[in-house]
Design a protein around this motif. Structure first.
Motif, PDB file in Angstrom:
ATOM      1  N   ILE A  21     113.955  40.199  52.568  1.00 16.39           N
ATOM      2  CA  ILE A  21     113.011  41.005  52.308  1.00 16.39           C
ATOM      3  C   ILE A  21     112.928  41.024  50.901  1.00 16.39           C
ATOM      4  O   ILE A  21     111.980  42.103  50.743  1.00 16.39           O
ATOM      5  N   ASP A  22     113.874  41.649  50.558  1.00 16.72           N
ATOM      6  CA  ASP A  22     113.536  41.355  49.313  1.00 16.72           C
ATOM      7  C   ASP A  22     113.446  39.708  48.282  1.00 16.72           C
ATOM      8  O   ASP A  22     113.288  40.447  46.751  1.00 16.72           O
ATOM      9  N   HIS A  23     112.755  39.494  48.482  1.00 14.06           N
ATOM     10  CA  HIS A  23     112.194  37.931  48.211  1.00 14.06           C
ATOM     11  C   HIS A  23     113.460  37.571  46.612  1.00 14.06           C
ATOM     12  O   HIS A  23     112.493  36.717  46.289  1.00 14.06           O
ATOM     13  N   GLU A  24     114.254  37.094  46.730  1.00 18.77           N
ATOM     14  CA  GLU A  24     115.564  36.467  46.199  1.00 18.77           C
ATOM     15  C   GLU A  24     115.481  35.185  46.868  1.00 18.77           C
ATOM     16  O   GLU A  24     116.998  35.181  46.126  1.00 18.77           O
ATOM     17  N   GLU A  25     115.017  34.640  47.281  1.00 20.21           N
ATOM     18  CA  GLU A  25     115.548  33.448  47.863  1.00 20.21           C
ATOM     19  C   GLU A  25     115.699  32.493  46.934  1.00 20.21           C
ATOM     20  O   GLU A  25     117.128  31.809  47.325  1.00 20.21           O
ATOM     21  N   PRO A  26     115.153  32.184  46.010  1.00 19.65           N
ATOM     22  CA  PRO A  26     114.995  30.886  44.578  1.00 19.65           C
ATOM     23  C   PRO A  26     117.370  31.797  44.005  1.00 19.65           C
ATOM     24  O   PRO A  26     117.671  30.729  44.748  1.00 19.65           O
ATOM     25  N   TYR A  27     117.025  33.306  44.274  1.00 22.70           N
ATOM     26  CA  TYR A  27     118.462  33.124  43.245  1.00 22.70           C
ATOM     27  C   TYR A  27     120.097  32.707  44.435  1.00 22.70           C
ATOM     28  O   TYR A  27     120.621  31.679  44.583  1.00 22.70           O
ATOM     29  N   THR A  58     110.785  40.769  37.349  1.00 23.19           N
ATOM     30  CA  THR A  58     111.126  41.889  38.189  1.00 23.19           C
ATOM     31  C   THR A  58     110.090  43.266  39.071  1.00 23.19           C
ATOM     32  O   THR A  58     108.963  42.670  39.182  1.00 23.19           O
ATOM     33  N   TRP A  59     110.422  43.857  39.770  1.00 21.53           N
ATOM     34  CA  TRP A  59     109.437  44.408  40.525  1.00 21.53           C
ATOM     35  C   TRP A  59     108.308  45.918  39.531  1.00 21.53           C
ATOM     36  O   TRP A  59     108.830  45.806  38.890  1.00 21.53           O
ATOM     37  N   ARG A  69     118.912  44.058  35.624  1.00 15.50           N
ATOM     38  CA  ARG A  69     117.845  42.991  36.512  1.00 15.50           C
ATOM     39  C   ARG A  69     119.227  42.118  37.963  1.00 15.50           C
ATOM     40  O   ARG A  69     119.127  42.097  38.936  1.00 15.50           O
ATOM     41  N   THR A  70     120.277  42.229  37.418  1.00 14.18           N
ATOM     42  CA  THR A  70     121.471  42.231  37.906  1.00 14.18           C
ATOM     43  C   THR A  70     122.076  43.709  39.105  1.00 14.18           C
ATOM     44  O   THR A  70     121.891  43.063  39.146  1.00 14.18           O
ATOM     45  N   GLU A  71     121.671  44.886  38.405  1.00 19.42           N
ATOM     46  CA  GLU A  71     122.070  45.622  39.390  1.00 19.42           C
ATOM     47  C   GLU A  71     120.678  46.297  40.400  1.00 19.42           C
ATOM     48  O   GLU A  71     120.921  46.689  41.422  1.00 19.42           O
ATOM     49  N   ILE A  72     119.812  45.790  39.931  1.00 17.06           N
ATOM     50  CA  ILE A  72     118.434  46.042  40.725  1.00 17.06           C
ATOM     51  C   ILE A  72     118.876  44.461  42.565  1.00 17.06           C
ATOM     52  O   ILE A  72     118.410  45.021  43.107  1.00 17.06           O
TER      53      ILE A  72
END
Length: 208
Positions: A21-27, A58-59, A69-72
């Motif tokens: 749900i956070d769209h962070e699939e590549p990471y 970023t959003w 960015r790391t904290e997000i």
């Protein structure tokens, strides 16, 4: 097994999907690839996937502009864990409500008995408070949100629907989404009854 441990979902024979749900699939895909290589497994990343991994983004209009960015990513990963706990029924949602422009909810972790107050949706959902018992949590929730309080989980957001669809096996477009959130009114009413039975069973086994 390594990919399933990293929260990839089996959708068919020899096919696993990472949908968040956070769209962070590549990471997280790149992180899984590093772990597989460390385990001695050969991994190939396509040029398109590598381009997505290397992209910095970023959003837009992120409500916590002070975060790095790391904290997000840490905030969104915590929201992802809450989503998955609800999806896998480790976190039972007792009620939800509208609070200004977002959704709030109250629920209990079935393995620990800890009750939580949730604020926000999708990648912004957070545990805003904790309680010693479901009764205490529900009383506090009703005091704050009596006007908009509804039983059971909220309807799924568009993002949650998209995540579910991505995790659904190819060739089965008619598969009904699991109850991550709620549904339309008639189905939601039925789900609320099932929820009440589960909640009553939980209270009986664990005390108020």
């Amino acid at each position: 097994m390594g990919l399933e441990a990293a929260d990839w979902h089996v959708t068919a024979d020899n096919i696993l999907v990472l949908a968040r749900i956070d769209h962070e699939e590549p990471y997280w895909a790149e992180k899984a690839a590093r772990q597989l290589r460390a385990d001695g497994i050969t991994v190939e990343i396509t040029p398109r996937a590598q381009e997505a991994i290397d992209e910095e983004w970023t959003w837009a209009n992120y409500p916590m502009p002070w975060c790095t960015r790391t904290e997000i990513r840490e905030v969104s990963d915590a929201a992802q864990k809450i989503h998955d706990d609800i999806h896998h029924r480790r976190l039972l949602i007792h009620a939800h409500a509208q609070d200004a422009h977002t959704t709030v909810a109250v629920g209990t972790y079935l393995d620990t008995g800890k009750s939580v107050y949730l604020h926000g949706e999708n990648h912004l959902r957070q545990i805003a408070n904790t309680f010693d018992s479901p009764a205490q949590a529900l009383t506090a929730f009703e005091d704050m949100h009596a006007d908009t309080m509804r039983p059971g989980p909220a309807p799924m957001t568009d993002t949650e629907h998209d995540t579910h669809d991505a995790r659904t096996a190819p060739g089965t477009p008619g598969t009904k989404p699991e109850q991550v959130g709620g549904d339309t009114a008639p189905a939601h009413a039925a789900a609320a009854g099932a929820h009440e039975a589960l909640f009553a069973s939980f209270i009986e086994n664990n005390g108020p």
